[in-house]
Design a protein around this motif. Structure first.
Motif, PDB file in Angstrom:
ATOM      1  N   VAL A  36       0.696  -1.113  -0.065  1.00 14.56           N
ATOM      2  CA  VAL A  36       0.050  -0.256  -0.169  1.00 14.56           C
ATOM      3  C   VAL A  36       0.541   0.765   0.097  1.00 14.56           C
ATOM      4  O   VAL A  36       0.269   2.715  -0.500  1.00 14.56           O
ATOM      5  CB  VAL A  36      -1.329  -0.018   1.507  1.00 14.56           C
ATOM      6  CG1 VAL A  36      -1.689   1.232   1.219  1.00 14.56           C
ATOM      7  CG2 VAL A  36      -1.927  -0.763   0.729  1.00 14.56           C
ATOM      8  N   GLU A  37       1.561   1.322   0.985  1.00 14.33           N
ATOM      9  CA  GLU A  37       2.845   2.582   1.205  1.00 14.33           C
ATOM     10  C   GLU A  37       3.625   2.517  -0.341  1.00 14.33           C
ATOM     11  O   GLU A  37       3.758   3.421  -1.078  1.00 14.33           O
ATOM     12  CB  GLU A  37       3.713   2.318   2.233  1.00 14.33           C
ATOM     13  CG  GLU A  37       4.244   3.209   2.275  1.00 14.33           C
ATOM     14  CD  GLU A  37       5.610   3.499   3.270  1.00 14.33           C
ATOM     15  OE1 GLU A  37       6.125   3.993   3.981  1.00 14.33           O
ATOM     16  OE2 GLU A  37       5.719   2.229   3.850  1.00 14.33           O
ATOM     17  N   GLN A  38       3.796   1.640  -0.767  1.00 13.19           N
ATOM     18  CA  GLN A  38       4.719   1.804  -2.502  1.00 13.19           C
ATOM     19  C   GLN A  38       3.214   2.418  -3.560  1.00 13.19           C
ATOM     20  O   GLN A  38       4.128   3.136  -4.336  1.00 13.19           O
ATOM     21  CB  GLN A  38       4.770  -0.007  -2.491  1.00 13.19           C
ATOM     22  CG  GLN A  38       6.408  -0.267  -2.181  1.00 13.19           C
ATOM     23  CD  GLN A  38       6.649  -1.445  -2.479  1.00 13.19           C
ATOM     24  OE1 GLN A  38       5.739  -2.392  -3.020  1.00 13.19           O
ATOM     25  NE2 GLN A  38       7.941  -2.201  -1.856  1.00 13.19           N
ATOM     26  N   ILE A  44       1.247   8.785  -6.089  1.00 10.58           N
ATOM     27  CA  ILE A  44       1.614  10.689  -5.381  1.00 10.58           C
ATOM     28  C   ILE A  44       2.568  11.036  -6.503  1.00 10.58           C
ATOM     29  O   ILE A  44       2.670  12.173  -6.254  1.00 10.58           O
ATOM     30  CB  ILE A  44       2.663  10.146  -4.040  1.00 10.58           C
ATOM     31  CG1 ILE A  44       1.236  10.193  -3.145  1.00 10.58           C
ATOM     32  CG2 ILE A  44       2.640  11.873  -3.262  1.00 10.58           C
ATOM     33  CD1 ILE A  44       0.260  11.589  -3.064  1.00 10.58           C
ATOM     34  N   LEU A  45       4.210  10.255  -6.553  1.00  9.64           N
ATOM     35  CA  LEU A  45       5.050  11.284  -7.565  1.00  9.64           C
ATOM     36  C   LEU A  45       4.678  11.293  -8.840  1.00  9.64           C
ATOM     37  O   LEU A  45       5.011  12.155  -9.956  1.00  9.64           O
ATOM     38  CB  LEU A  45       5.956  10.302  -7.180  1.00  9.64           C
ATOM     39  CG  LEU A  45       7.341   9.845  -5.603  1.00  9.64           C
ATOM     40  CD1 LEU A  45       8.158   8.811  -5.949  1.00  9.64           C
ATOM     41  CD2 LEU A  45       7.994  11.460  -6.076  1.00  9.64           C
ATOM     42  N   GLU A  46       4.128  10.288  -9.506  1.00  5.74           N
ATOM     43  CA  GLU A  46       3.213  10.749 -11.110  1.00  5.74           C
ATOM     44  C   GLU A  46       2.097  11.825 -11.004  1.00  5.74           C
ATOM     45  O   GLU A  46       2.110  12.328 -12.415  1.00  5.74           O
ATOM     46  CB  GLU A  46       2.907   9.159 -11.160  1.00  5.74           C
ATOM     47  CG  GLU A  46       3.828   7.933 -11.403  1.00  5.74           C
ATOM     48  CD  GLU A  46       3.511   6.289 -11.891  1.00  5.74           C
ATOM     49  OE1 GLU A  46       2.011   6.523 -11.784  1.00  5.74           O
ATOM     50  OE2 GLU A  46       4.286   5.895 -11.411  1.00  5.74           O
ATOM     51  N   GLU A  47       1.950  11.274  -9.969  1.00  2.00           N
ATOM     52  CA  GLU A  47       0.151  12.217  -9.763  1.00  2.00           C
ATOM     53  C   GLU A  47       0.126  13.745  -9.543  1.00  2.00           C
ATOM     54  O   GLU A  47      -0.493  14.509  -9.932  1.00  2.00           O
ATOM     55  CB  GLU A  47      -1.237  11.515  -9.274  1.00  2.00           C
ATOM     56  CG  GLU A  47      -0.870   9.986 -10.713  1.00  2.00           C
ATOM     57  CD  GLU A  47      -1.738  10.593 -12.125  1.00  2.00           C
ATOM     58  OE1 GLU A  47      -2.232  11.845 -12.429  1.00  2.00           O
ATOM     59  OE2 GLU A  47      -1.634   9.425 -12.875  1.00  2.00           O
ATOM     60  N   VAL A  48       0.281  13.148  -7.978  1.00  2.00           N
ATOM     61  CA  VAL A  48       0.255  14.682  -7.390  1.00  2.00           C
ATOM     62  C   VAL A  48       0.968  15.689  -6.609  1.00  2.00           C
ATOM     63  O   VAL A  48       1.501  17.423  -7.001  1.00  2.00           O
ATOM     64  CB  VAL A  48       0.037  14.114  -5.771  1.00  2.00           C
ATOM     65  CG1 VAL A  48      -0.135  15.554  -4.493  1.00  2.00           C
ATOM     66  CG2 VAL A  48      -1.538  13.490  -5.842  1.00  2.00           C
ATOM     67  N   SER A  49       2.552  15.069  -6.778  1.00  3.33           N
ATOM     68  CA  SER A  49       3.824  16.281  -6.847  1.00  3.33           C
ATOM     69  C   SER A  49       4.049  16.830  -8.080  1.00  3.33           C
ATOM     70  O   SER A  49       4.309  18.238  -7.802  1.00  3.33           O
ATOM     71  CB  SER A  49       5.014  15.011  -6.503  1.00  3.33           C
ATOM     72  OG  SER A  49       5.148  14.207  -5.075  1.00  3.33           O
ATOM     73  N   PRO A  50       4.206  16.512  -9.242  1.00  6.31           N
ATOM     74  CA  PRO A  50       4.058  17.477 -10.674  1.00  6.31           C
ATOM     75  C   PRO A  50       3.212  18.433 -10.268  1.00  6.31           C
ATOM     76  O   PRO A  50       3.917  19.349 -11.201  1.00  6.31           O
ATOM     77  CB  PRO A  50       4.157  16.619 -11.555  1.00  6.31           C
ATOM     78  CG  PRO A  50       4.335  14.713 -11.288  1.00  6.31           C
ATOM     79  CD  PRO A  50       3.890  15.150  -9.512  1.00  6.31           C
ATOM     80  N   LYS A  51       1.423  18.435 -10.183  1.00  8.51           N
ATOM     81  CA  LYS A  51       0.897  19.254 -10.240  1.00  8.51           C
ATOM     82  C   LYS A  51       0.805  20.511  -9.117  1.00  8.51           C
ATOM     83  O   LYS A  51       0.881  21.333  -9.415  1.00  8.51           O
ATOM     84  CB  LYS A  51      -0.475  18.976 -10.288  1.00  8.51           C
ATOM     85  CG  LYS A  51      -1.379  18.239 -11.488  1.00  8.51           C
ATOM     86  CD  LYS A  51      -2.023  16.891 -11.094  1.00  8.51           C
ATOM     87  CE  LYS A  51      -2.333  16.658 -12.291  1.00  8.51           C
ATOM     88  NZ  LYS A  51      -1.330  15.089 -12.709  1.00  8.51           N
TER      89      LYS A  51
END
Length: 69
Positions: A36-38, A44-51
């Protein structure tokens, strides 16, 4: 420190994001806490952080423009 209103709003948004991520995550990725953590980290790295980074970068540019004028 974040004010109480923003803190409550962020909690609500985090809950909504968690629900969206859950709907878009394979049950094969949700077999134990480590997986789950992975899955969360990856999403998060793919979808949230860049935005978030794009938003903050735009805000910085706006501040720089306002400071020059």
């Amino acid at each position: 420190m974040m004010n109480e209103k923003d803190s409550r709003r962020m909690e609500a948004c985090i809950q909504e994001v968690a629900e969206i991520l859950y709907r878009n995550t394979s049950t094969k990725e949700l077999i134990n806490f480590e997986r789950v953590e992975q899955a969360v980290r990856t999403k998060i790295l793919e979808e949230v952080s860049p935005k978030v980074a794009f938003f903050l970068s735009n805000k910085l540019q706006e501040q720089k423009k306002e400071g020059k004028e």
